[in-house]
Design a protein around this motif. Structure first.
Motif, PDB file in Angstrom:
ATOM      1  N   GLY A 178       0.826  -1.194   0.000  1.00 46.96           N
ATOM      2  CA  GLY A 178       0.000   0.000   0.000  1.00 46.96           C
ATOM      3  C   GLY A 178       0.856   1.238   0.000  1.00 46.96           C
ATOM      4  O   GLY A 178       2.057   1.192  -0.304  1.00 46.96           O
ATOM      5  N   TYR A 225      -3.265   3.451   2.770  1.00 43.91           N
ATOM      6  CA  TYR A 225      -4.257   2.736   1.969  1.00 43.91           C
ATOM      7  C   TYR A 225      -3.578   1.543   1.303  1.00 43.91           C
ATOM      8  O   TYR A 225      -2.432   1.644   0.838  1.00 43.91           O
ATOM      9  CB  TYR A 225      -4.845   3.656   0.904  1.00 43.91           C
ATOM     10  N   PHE A 226      -4.307   0.430   1.206  1.00 42.16           N
ATOM     11  CA  PHE A 226      -3.723  -0.804   0.674  1.00 42.16           C
ATOM     12  C   PHE A 226      -4.498  -1.286  -0.546  1.00 42.16           C
ATOM     13  O   PHE A 226      -5.717  -1.146  -0.630  1.00 42.16           O
ATOM     14  CB  PHE A 226      -3.680  -1.871   1.772  1.00 42.16           C
ATOM     15  N   TYR A 227      -3.744  -1.852  -1.502  1.00 40.31           N
ATOM     16  CA  TYR A 227      -4.331  -2.169  -2.799  1.00 40.31           C
ATOM     17  C   TYR A 227      -3.875  -3.496  -3.388  1.00 40.31           C
ATOM     18  O   TYR A 227      -4.392  -3.913  -4.417  1.00 40.31           O
ATOM     19  CB  TYR A 227      -3.995  -1.057  -3.801  1.00 40.31           C
ATOM     20  N   VAL A 254      -8.741   0.378   2.393  1.00 39.90           N
ATOM     21  CA  VAL A 254      -8.573   0.395   0.943  1.00 39.90           C
ATOM     22  C   VAL A 254      -9.022   1.744   0.399  1.00 39.90           C
ATOM     23  O   VAL A 254      -9.661   2.537   1.092  1.00 39.90           O
ATOM     24  CB  VAL A 254      -9.351  -0.754   0.263  1.00 39.90           C
ATOM     25  N   SER A 255      -8.684   1.997  -0.827  1.00 41.15           N
ATOM     26  CA  SER A 255      -8.969   3.288  -1.443  1.00 41.15           C
ATOM     27  C   SER A 255     -10.461   3.615  -1.364  1.00 41.15           C
ATOM     28  O   SER A 255     -11.308   2.749  -1.598  1.00 41.15           O
ATOM     29  CB  SER A 255      -8.527   3.285  -2.907  1.00 41.15           C
TER      30      SER A 255
END
Length: 672
Positions: A178, A225-227, A254-255
């Motif tokens: 992220g 934020y993690f993706y 998350v986004s």
């Protein structure tokens, strides 16, 4: 004691749950007073028992000052993304992916890939984070680094309250990727009371996460934020939605804006919408990322040497502004080249504060009408670059201070030499910036791969132990290193072990490490493959060298001059006496001369969708071809991909054989 530990576990779980609701989901469920009461009780129990649980929320405030960053090797590579800067680039990326998709489905009609669907995610402008969880516990966090090895920053990352210290998934190890950021509203609030206000959110986040004092990180109240999940133990995902659901189920933030589409046209519209929204967001973004969602499709499309073929970063248009050119400094590089660097009046541009801009040489300065520009208004542009460029002077008047090229080296005072458009300091072994850069290059991954060695290490060894060239590295003693600031016994021993391990690198790596002017990795491999030893190469003439693949007169003269330099010869001799023994790699099987590329000079142009240019070059060279960069009467074949330009035109004018069908190319490569 057992009752106290049990209560501590319950309190930690309860507080972490409230933190998740507040910092990740933006859904606070208790008052500050209630939260404080629970937190104070946990602190009290930790003080009484002397026990701190690994996932205790009290660890988010930052601990002791760290001595340095330990390198962390990622379980799986962190890939860069290819860039698209307009709709044409986006369409070209889609066309390449679609071509591979159609070819696969044609060859596998019984099990075709599903039609493309796309995910569009915000591209946060912060610092990439790679978190490692084992058995549900956060056990490591690191920066991206070079994609393979990063810096361990676990104490710093633990201060980010939106990052879970524990997750429900406990079946093995996962790596989660992220972006660490500082919200703009948080930056504004921080600056209202800060003794030294921070200029921009991106540098504030990156500086906090790479600060050796985790308390500084905690004070900046970062977010993340993690993706992506880059590595997993025994768990697979059907598509991007499935992966994002897993992230959310495991308490990752998350986004706030992820959209899915069935057509590339709808993707393009969404990208336009995001660009319009850009300045209204509470965080910095520098673009958006487009991903093909299906995981099996991603596996089929695969990767080039640098990028995944199933994703692309859409970069927003470059931003331009004006500022004052305050000064031009002259810097010394590894090869002795003296390069101008512009200092400008600080100005905000594309989310960062710009203070420095690039210039190439005096010709560049003249071309941009900057010769008399000190103290005047100039145009600058930032386009996906760390350091922006100067476009030119705002007015045509010659009304500013003059930029004058130096006559003597700004570091060592040696008289400079003009070589073509550039000026050089010839004092390679006695000029500090050159020595430090050479040492760092010598130790780099593609050269001698001396782990734990950095440019900072090189400078410290130069200043405190008199290390001037690579041969000095092999004379270092444990007793000398351990006395240095920031060098404990472990670091000293690790460095000496890494230097010892470097003694048997390949001949090609050793030649690249030497830093022979006008040569790179490809050229040094050609030299190693042909001469099969250091002594035959050192005795080679320029005429002999120019018979080799892609070595012209300038490069040949550079190689000959390098090995005639008495100082270089002494340096090499000292390394050999110290036990450096470059390994000659085994020759590959002789190439059959009946393939269509044997002995031919080949030029590549345009974009090839089936393989990267580097990969194709290696295949052609393995078949006995010579791959060059320009078309001439000596060229036998031109391989043309999409958007081929002037090289294709010239080949057509000269009547050179052109291969523009990739399926035909594959057939010829396979010898059919």
């Amino acid at each position: 004691m057992a009752d106290a530990v049990h209560e501590m576990k319950a309190l930690a779980e309860q507080i972490n749950h409230y933190n998740h609701l507040y910092y990740t989901l933006d859904q606070p469920s208790v008052s500050d007073a209630e939260w404080d009461k629970l937190y104070d009780r946990l602190v009290e129990l930790e003080r009484e028992t002397g026990i701190i649980l690994p996932h205790s929320p009290t660890q988010r405030v930052g601990g002791e000052l760290l001595k340095g960053f330990e390198p962390h090797r990622h379980q799986a590579r962190l890939w860069s993304l290819d860039k698209a800067q307009n709709n044409e680039d986006l369409t070209a990326w889609h066309t390449r992916a679609l071509k591979l998709f159609n070819e696969y489905n044609t060859q596998n009609p019984e099990d075709p890939l599903p039609p493309f669907t796309f995910a569009v995610e915000l591209k946060f402008d912060g610092l990439t984070l790679n978190l490692t969880y084992s058995g549900g516990e956060l056990v490591q966090a690191s920066t991206r680094g070079n994609g393979t090895v990063g810096e361990g920053i676990l104490p710093q990352v633990k201060t980010i309250r939106s990052i879970p210290l524990q997750i429900p998934f406990t079946d093995g190890t996962i790596e989660v990727q992220g972006e660490g950021i500082m919200n703009l509203s948080v930056l504004e609030a921080y600056n209202q009371t800060a003794a030294e206000p921070l200029k921009n959110a991106r540098n504030a986040a990156a500086g906090a996460l790479r600060n050796l004092n985790p308390k500084v990180t905690a004070e900046r109240r970062l977010n993340a934020y993690f993706y992506n999940i880059g590595y997993t133990d025994g768990i697979a995902f059907a598509d991007q939605r499935d992966m994002l659901a897993f992230l959310q189920e495991n308490r990752f933030k998350v986004s706030p804006r992820i959209t899915f589409f069935d057509s590339i046209e709808a993707v393009a519209e969404e990208l336009h919408t995001i660009e319009e929204l850009r300045n209204s967001l509470d965080y910095l973004i520098d673009g958006a990322v487009v991903k093909i969602t299906d995981m099996r499709t991603r596996e089929v499309l695969g990767y080039t040497e640098k990028f995944p073929r199933w994703a692309v970063a859409f970069k927003f248009e470059a931003e331009e502004t004006t500022t004052i050119l305050e000064a031009v400094n002259w810097n010394v590089g590894r090869t002795g080249k003296i390069t101008p660097a512009a200092v400008v009046e600080p100005v905000e541009l594309a989310g960062v504060t710009v203070r420095n801009c690039t210039l190439n040489n005096m010709d560049d300065i003249e071309r941009k009408n900057l010769r008399h520009a000190i103290g005047t208004l100039i145009y600058i542009r930032r386009s996906n670059d760390v350091i922006p460029e100067i476009l030119g002077k705002v007015t045509e008047e010659q009304d500013g201070g003059e930029i004058v090229a130096p006559t003597y080296c700004p570091s060592c005072g040696t008289m400079l030499e003009q070589r073509g458009a550039h000026i050089f300091c010839p004092n390679k072994l006695g000029c500090k910036p050159q020595s430090i850069a050479w040492l760092a290059h010598f130790a780099s991954r593609d050269a001698m791969d001396i782990e734990t060695f950095s440019e900072k290490t090189a400078e410290q060894l130069y200043d405190e132990l008199g290390v001037r060239n690579p041969a000095d590295l092999y004379d270092l003693q444990f007793e000398d290193l351990v006395k240095l600031d920031r060098f404990g016994e472990k670091k000293a021993r690790n460095l000496l072990d890494a230097i010892e391990n470097s003694k048997t690198r390949s001949l090609a790596s050793f030649l690249y490490a030497l830093g022979i002017p006008n040569t790179g990795i490809t050229t040094t491999k050609v030299l190693a493959d042909h001469f099969r030893g250091l002594e035959p190469l050192m005795a080679a003439t320029a005429d002999e060298l120019t018979t080799l693949h892609d070595i012209g007169g300038i490069v040949a003269d550079s190689i000959v001059s390098f090995f005639q330099d008495a100082n270089m010869l002494e340096c090499i001799e000292r390394m050999l006496r110290s036990g450096v023994a470059p390994v000659v790699e085994e020759r590959e099987e002789p190439v059959a001369d009946d393939n269509p590329f044997f002995g031919k000079t080949v030029v590549l142009t345009g974009t090839l969708s089936l393989m990267g240019r580097d990969e194709l070059s290696k295949k052609l060279e393995a078949l006995g071809a010579k791959v060059t960069g320009s078309v001439s009467k000596k060229t036998h074949i031109v391989i043309a991909g999409e958007s081929a330009g002037s090289k294709l035109t010239k080949a057509q004018e000269l009547g050179i054989q052109i291969i523009d069908d990739e399926q035909e190319l594959l057939r010829l490569l396979d010898g059919n």
